[in-house]
Scaffold this motif. Structure first.
Motif, PDB file in Angstrom:
ATOM      1  N   ALA A  26       0.853  -1.177   0.000  1.00  0.00           N
ATOM      2  CA  ALA A  26       0.000   0.000   0.000  1.00  0.00           C
ATOM      3  C   ALA A  26       0.881   1.215   0.000  1.00  0.00           C
ATOM      4  O   ALA A  26       1.971   1.183   0.508  1.00  0.00           O
ATOM      5  CB  ALA A  26      -0.885   0.009   1.246  1.00  0.00           C
ATOM      6  N   ASN A 380     -17.607   0.963  -1.253  1.00  0.00           N
ATOM      7  CA  ASN A 380     -17.738  -0.320  -0.549  1.00  0.00           C
ATOM      8  C   ASN A 380     -19.026  -1.033  -0.945  1.00  0.00           C
ATOM      9  O   ASN A 380     -19.014  -2.235  -1.276  1.00  0.00           O
ATOM     10  CB  ASN A 380     -17.702  -0.085   0.964  1.00  0.00           C
ATOM     11  CG  ASN A 380     -17.651  -1.371   1.749  1.00  0.00           C
ATOM     12  OD1 ASN A 380     -16.796  -2.220   1.515  1.00  0.00           O
ATOM     13  ND2 ASN A 380     -18.572  -1.530   2.697  1.00  0.00           N
ATOM     14  N   LEU A 406      -9.809  -6.835  -2.312  1.00  0.00           N
ATOM     15  CA  LEU A 406      -8.895  -6.077  -1.453  1.00  0.00           C
ATOM     16  C   LEU A 406      -8.914  -4.607  -1.836  1.00  0.00           C
ATOM     17  O   LEU A 406      -8.571  -4.241  -2.964  1.00  0.00           O
ATOM     18  CB  LEU A 406      -7.467  -6.614  -1.591  1.00  0.00           C
ATOM     19  CG  LEU A 406      -6.388  -5.771  -0.904  1.00  0.00           C
ATOM     20  CD1 LEU A 406      -6.599  -5.741   0.604  1.00  0.00           C
ATOM     21  CD2 LEU A 406      -5.000  -6.278  -1.249  1.00  0.00           C
ATOM     22  N   TYR A 407      -9.336  -3.743  -0.911  1.00  0.00           N
ATOM     23  CA  TYR A 407      -9.228  -2.302  -1.093  1.00  0.00           C
ATOM     24  C   TYR A 407      -9.097  -1.674   0.279  1.00  0.00           C
ATOM     25  O   TYR A 407      -9.617  -2.183   1.271  1.00  0.00           O
ATOM     26  CB  TYR A 407     -10.417  -1.717  -1.862  1.00  0.00           C
ATOM     27  CG  TYR A 407     -11.788  -2.214  -1.450  1.00  0.00           C
ATOM     28  CD1 TYR A 407     -12.601  -1.489  -0.572  1.00  0.00           C
ATOM     29  CD2 TYR A 407     -12.278  -3.412  -1.943  1.00  0.00           C
ATOM     30  CE1 TYR A 407     -13.864  -1.939  -0.208  1.00  0.00           C
ATOM     31  CE2 TYR A 407     -13.539  -3.873  -1.581  1.00  0.00           C
ATOM     32  CZ  TYR A 407     -14.324  -3.140  -0.720  1.00  0.00           C
ATOM     33  OH  TYR A 407     -15.570  -3.596  -0.359  1.00  0.00           O
ATOM     34  N   TYR A 408      -8.368  -0.574   0.342  1.00  0.00           N
ATOM     35  CA  TYR A 408      -8.011  -0.029   1.654  1.00  0.00           C
ATOM     36  C   TYR A 408      -7.778   1.463   1.574  1.00  0.00           C
ATOM     37  O   TYR A 408      -7.569   2.033   0.495  1.00  0.00           O
ATOM     38  CB  TYR A 408      -6.783  -0.730   2.226  1.00  0.00           C
ATOM     39  CG  TYR A 408      -5.644  -0.907   1.269  1.00  0.00           C
ATOM     40  CD1 TYR A 408      -4.643   0.062   1.154  1.00  0.00           C
ATOM     41  CD2 TYR A 408      -5.543  -2.044   0.471  1.00  0.00           C
ATOM     42  CE1 TYR A 408      -3.590  -0.104   0.285  1.00  0.00           C
ATOM     43  CE2 TYR A 408      -4.491  -2.217  -0.409  1.00  0.00           C
ATOM     44  CZ  TYR A 408      -3.513  -1.240  -0.495  1.00  0.00           C
ATOM     45  OH  TYR A 408      -2.466  -1.407  -1.378  1.00  0.00           O
ATOM     46  N   SER A 409      -7.814   2.087   2.752  1.00  0.00           N
ATOM     47  CA  SER A 409      -7.763   3.544   2.856  1.00  0.00           C
ATOM     48  C   SER A 409      -6.720   3.961   3.882  1.00  0.00           C
ATOM     49  O   SER A 409      -6.580   3.324   4.933  1.00  0.00           O
ATOM     50  CB  SER A 409      -9.137   4.080   3.289  1.00  0.00           C
ATOM     51  OG  SER A 409      -9.057   5.443   3.667  1.00  0.00           O
ATOM     52  N   TYR A 416     -14.904  -0.147   8.001  1.00  0.00           N
ATOM     53  CA  TYR A 416     -13.632  -0.746   7.586  1.00  0.00           C
ATOM     54  C   TYR A 416     -12.821  -1.082   8.842  1.00  0.00           C
ATOM     55  O   TYR A 416     -12.504  -0.185   9.622  1.00  0.00           O
ATOM     56  CB  TYR A 416     -12.805   0.222   6.738  1.00  0.00           C
ATOM     57  CG  TYR A 416     -13.219   0.370   5.297  1.00  0.00           C
ATOM     58  CD1 TYR A 416     -14.568   0.474   4.918  1.00  0.00           C
ATOM     59  CD2 TYR A 416     -12.263   0.469   4.294  1.00  0.00           C
ATOM     60  CE1 TYR A 416     -14.928   0.645   3.594  1.00  0.00           C
ATOM     61  CE2 TYR A 416     -12.621   0.642   2.968  1.00  0.00           C
ATOM     62  CZ  TYR A 416     -13.950   0.729   2.622  1.00  0.00           C
ATOM     63  OH  TYR A 416     -14.296   0.902   1.305  1.00  0.00           O
ATOM     64  N   ASN A 421       0.325  -2.503   8.120  1.00  0.00           N
ATOM     65  CA  ASN A 421       1.212  -2.710   6.976  1.00  0.00           C
ATOM     66  C   ASN A 421       2.651  -2.665   7.468  1.00  0.00           C
ATOM     67  O   ASN A 421       3.058  -1.717   8.143  1.00  0.00           O
ATOM     68  CB  ASN A 421       1.006  -1.638   5.914  1.00  0.00           C
ATOM     69  CG  ASN A 421       1.845  -1.891   4.676  1.00  0.00           C
ATOM     70  OD1 ASN A 421       2.231  -3.024   4.427  1.00  0.00           O
ATOM     71  ND2 ASN A 421       2.113  -0.856   3.914  1.00  0.00           N
ATOM     72  N   TRP A 462      -6.983   1.149   7.014  1.00  0.00           N
ATOM     73  CA  TRP A 462      -8.348   0.640   7.050  1.00  0.00           C
ATOM     74  C   TRP A 462      -8.610  -0.204   5.801  1.00  0.00           C
ATOM     75  O   TRP A 462      -8.358   0.240   4.674  1.00  0.00           O
ATOM     76  CB  TRP A 462      -9.327   1.803   7.148  1.00  0.00           C
ATOM     77  CG  TRP A 462      -9.339   2.423   8.517  1.00  0.00           C
ATOM     78  CD1 TRP A 462     -10.266   2.240   9.493  1.00  0.00           C
ATOM     79  CD2 TRP A 462      -8.370   3.326   9.067  1.00  0.00           C
ATOM     80  NE1 TRP A 462      -9.944   2.958  10.612  1.00  0.00           N
ATOM     81  CE2 TRP A 462      -8.779   3.632  10.393  1.00  0.00           C
ATOM     82  CE3 TRP A 462      -7.186   3.894   8.586  1.00  0.00           C
ATOM     83  CZ2 TRP A 462      -8.061   4.490  11.216  1.00  0.00           C
ATOM     84  CZ3 TRP A 462      -6.469   4.736   9.406  1.00  0.00           C
ATOM     85  CH2 TRP A 462      -6.898   5.029  10.711  1.00  0.00           C
ATOM     86  N   VAL A 463      -9.154  -1.408   5.986  1.00  0.00           N
ATOM     87  CA  VAL A 463      -9.326  -2.361   4.898  1.00  0.00           C
ATOM     88  C   VAL A 463     -10.767  -2.843   4.857  1.00  0.00           C
ATOM     89  O   VAL A 463     -11.488  -2.793   5.866  1.00  0.00           O
ATOM     90  CB  VAL A 463      -8.345  -3.541   5.071  1.00  0.00           C
ATOM     91  CG1 VAL A 463      -8.759  -4.428   6.244  1.00  0.00           C
ATOM     92  CG2 VAL A 463      -8.208  -4.361   3.798  1.00  0.00           C
ATOM     93  N   ASP A 464     -11.202  -3.333   3.677  1.00  0.00           N
ATOM     94  CA  ASP A 464     -12.575  -3.820   3.554  1.00  0.00           C
ATOM     95  C   ASP A 464     -12.799  -5.057   4.426  1.00  0.00           C
ATOM     96  O   ASP A 464     -11.885  -5.842   4.687  1.00  0.00           O
ATOM     97  CB  ASP A 464     -12.895  -4.131   2.094  1.00  0.00           C
ATOM     98  CG  ASP A 464     -12.030  -5.243   1.525  1.00  0.00           C
ATOM     99  OD1 ASP A 464     -12.542  -6.330   1.258  1.00  0.00           O
ATOM    100  OD2 ASP A 464     -10.809  -5.008   1.340  1.00  0.00           O
TER     101      ASP A 464
END
Length: 476
Positions: A26, A380, A406-409, A416, A421, A462-464
């Motif tokens: 990320a 989302n 997989l998607y994250y902020s 989330y 990481n 933050w992740v799904d």
């Protein structure tokens, strides 16, 4: 456990369910702890066929990245301080000899002393060849022309400007709609170059024709164009609403190769051998998007057709966003009992001592900067409805949808969960492994033992929910 396709193997097996670590990269920063909520300052951008960043877009970026917020009644000193904040002090806007001479001693400004708020910024601009006179007039209102003369040199166009012969200068000023007699000499050359390079867009022509004080919008556009000219604004391949965005995605994917980074790979491959992690991703920081964190999501996958359909899905849901493509290579343990691996240009293996392999697979991340936090929050629901497998019948989903998308902020988003990481970097290249928060410290310490001189960091983001479930050993 639900069936996992061969194409998702590289991404999903990078996460050891037993220790909760996942090797997916990320490009995220230290994040805010409050969930995203729409605010009045994040109103939706218009979505014309060719999007042009507005004064509000640049103002938002300047505040988020540099803490710059210009007052409505703008002084020349305000603009000088803003320019100084966005340029590098070693900017090559002046010849080496000039820079050496100017940096030997501070300039003796006639109307500024060391206690003045603009003093340090004025020195920075003077030493970079942006301010030449000893009278700064920092407290005077910023004029439109003074702003352009400062901006064209800060953007790195000074030498270009001084190549302009008289006729070429006249032609540029004619585009602007002013008489060549109104601005002369080097000032006319600087203005002409600002017009021809696009530093001054057509939207600012009326203000220049009128003259007088520069508005905050005028200054914000110039600051944004300076950043763009320096390559310090957003790094993107386009917007999701662009007519050619699909061609750009395919071009970016075709020209991306497996990332080698042999020195770094040797370190993280040893982490695989030591069972510190069962996978990691390699990425190149030169593809970082420089998007605004609060508006950004990163989405990972391995199939380019999926990315194209994802962009189409967002367009069908009336979401427009900036798009950056980031190549990545996923490395993970390939067990010998899975059979002899078949290599391709996008998939390589190296056998290790115990008979297993380390596999390297070509993947990608796409970073989106949404127009507002409401669109970011909607993403989302859109993915859960159209791009997440819940059964073997995937007929109502976009192509190659995963069980655990997989998607994250980098900043908090409602619903989330938070994970960690773990990142190790050498030069432009970095390797990352995602993990549950409670496992981050051990992975970080393990990286430091393997590479004491490397840059090792760990941070939360933050992740799904489906991917968080996967890290906890759930199949969906």
């Amino acid at each position: 456990m639900k069936k996992i396709t061969q194409f998702t193997l590289a991404a999903l097996l990078a996460a050891p369910v037993t220790i909760g670590s996942l090797s997916l990269p990320a490009s995220v920063s230290a994040a805010s702890a409050s969930p995203v909520v729409p605010s009045a300052s994040q109103t939706a951008k218009a979505t014309p066929s060719v999007y042009t960043d507005s004064a509000a877009d640049y103002a938002q970026f300047l505040q988020a990245k540099y803490g710059i917020q210009l007052p409505q009644q703008l002084t020349k000193g305000d603009f000088i301080q803003a320019i100084a904040a966005i340029i590098e002090t070693n900017q090559a806007a002046v010849s080496t000899e000039e820079a050496s001479d100017s940096q030997n001693q501070a300039p003796a400004f006639t109307d500024l002393s060391s206690g003045d708020s603009t003093y340090d910024a004025a020195i920075t601009l003077h030493n970079n060849g942006i301010l030449s006179g000893m009278e700064v007039r920092a407290n005077e209102p910023l004029s439109t022309y003074a702003a352009v003369f400062i901006a064209v040199k800060a953007a790195g166009f000074k030498e270009l400007a001084y190549t302009y012969p008289e006729e070429k200068t006249k032609q540029a000023l004619t585009k602007l709609g002013i008489s060549p007699n109104r601005v002369q000499g080097q000032a006319a050359q600087e203005l002409a170059a600002a017009i021809d390079t696009g530093l001054v867009p057509e939207s600012l022509y009326p203000a220049l024709r009128k003259g007088g004080a520069a508005s905050a919008d005028f200054a914000n556009i110039l600051l944004g164009r300076v950043l763009t000219s320096q390559g310090k604004y957003k790094h993107e391949i386009g917007r999701s609403g662009d007519a050619d965005i699909y061609s750009k995605l395919y071009a970016a994917y075709r020209t991306a190769d497996l990332i080698e980074a042999p020195e770094l790979r040797e370190i993280v491959d040893q982490a695989l051998r030591n069972d510190l992690v069962t996978g990691y991703n390699l990425k190149d920081s030169r593809f970082d998007s420089n998007f605004i964190d609060e508006l950004t999501l990163t989405y990972g996958h391995d199939d380019i057709k999926h990315a194209v359909q994802l962009i189409g899905l967002l367009r069908s849901e009336d979401i427009d966003a900036d798009v950056q493509f980031q190549p990545k290579t996923s490395a993970f343990i390939y067990l010998k009992e899975w059979g002899e691996p078949k290599e391709t240009p996008d998939y390589k293996v190296t056998q290790i001592e115990n008979g297993n392999y380390i596999a390297y697979a070509k993947e990608y991340d796409i970073q989106f900067e949404f127009n507002n936090t409401a669109d970011k929050a909607r993403f989302n629901d859109i993915i859960l409805k159209y791009a997440k497998k819940n059964s073997d019948d995937a007929s109502a989903l976009i192509y190659a949808s995963w069980w655990q998308p997989l998607y994250y902020s980098p900043t908090a988003v409602q619903d989330y969960p938070v994970i960690s990481n773990n990142k190790i970097a050498l030069g432009n290249y970095y390797a990352q492994s995602f993990s549950l928060k409670e496992n981050a410290k051990g992975i970080q310490e393990g990286f430091r033992k393997l590479a004491p001189d490397a840059d090792v960091t760990s941070y939360n983001f933050w992740v799904d929910q489906p991917f968080f479930n996967y890290l906890n050993g759930e199949s969906e």
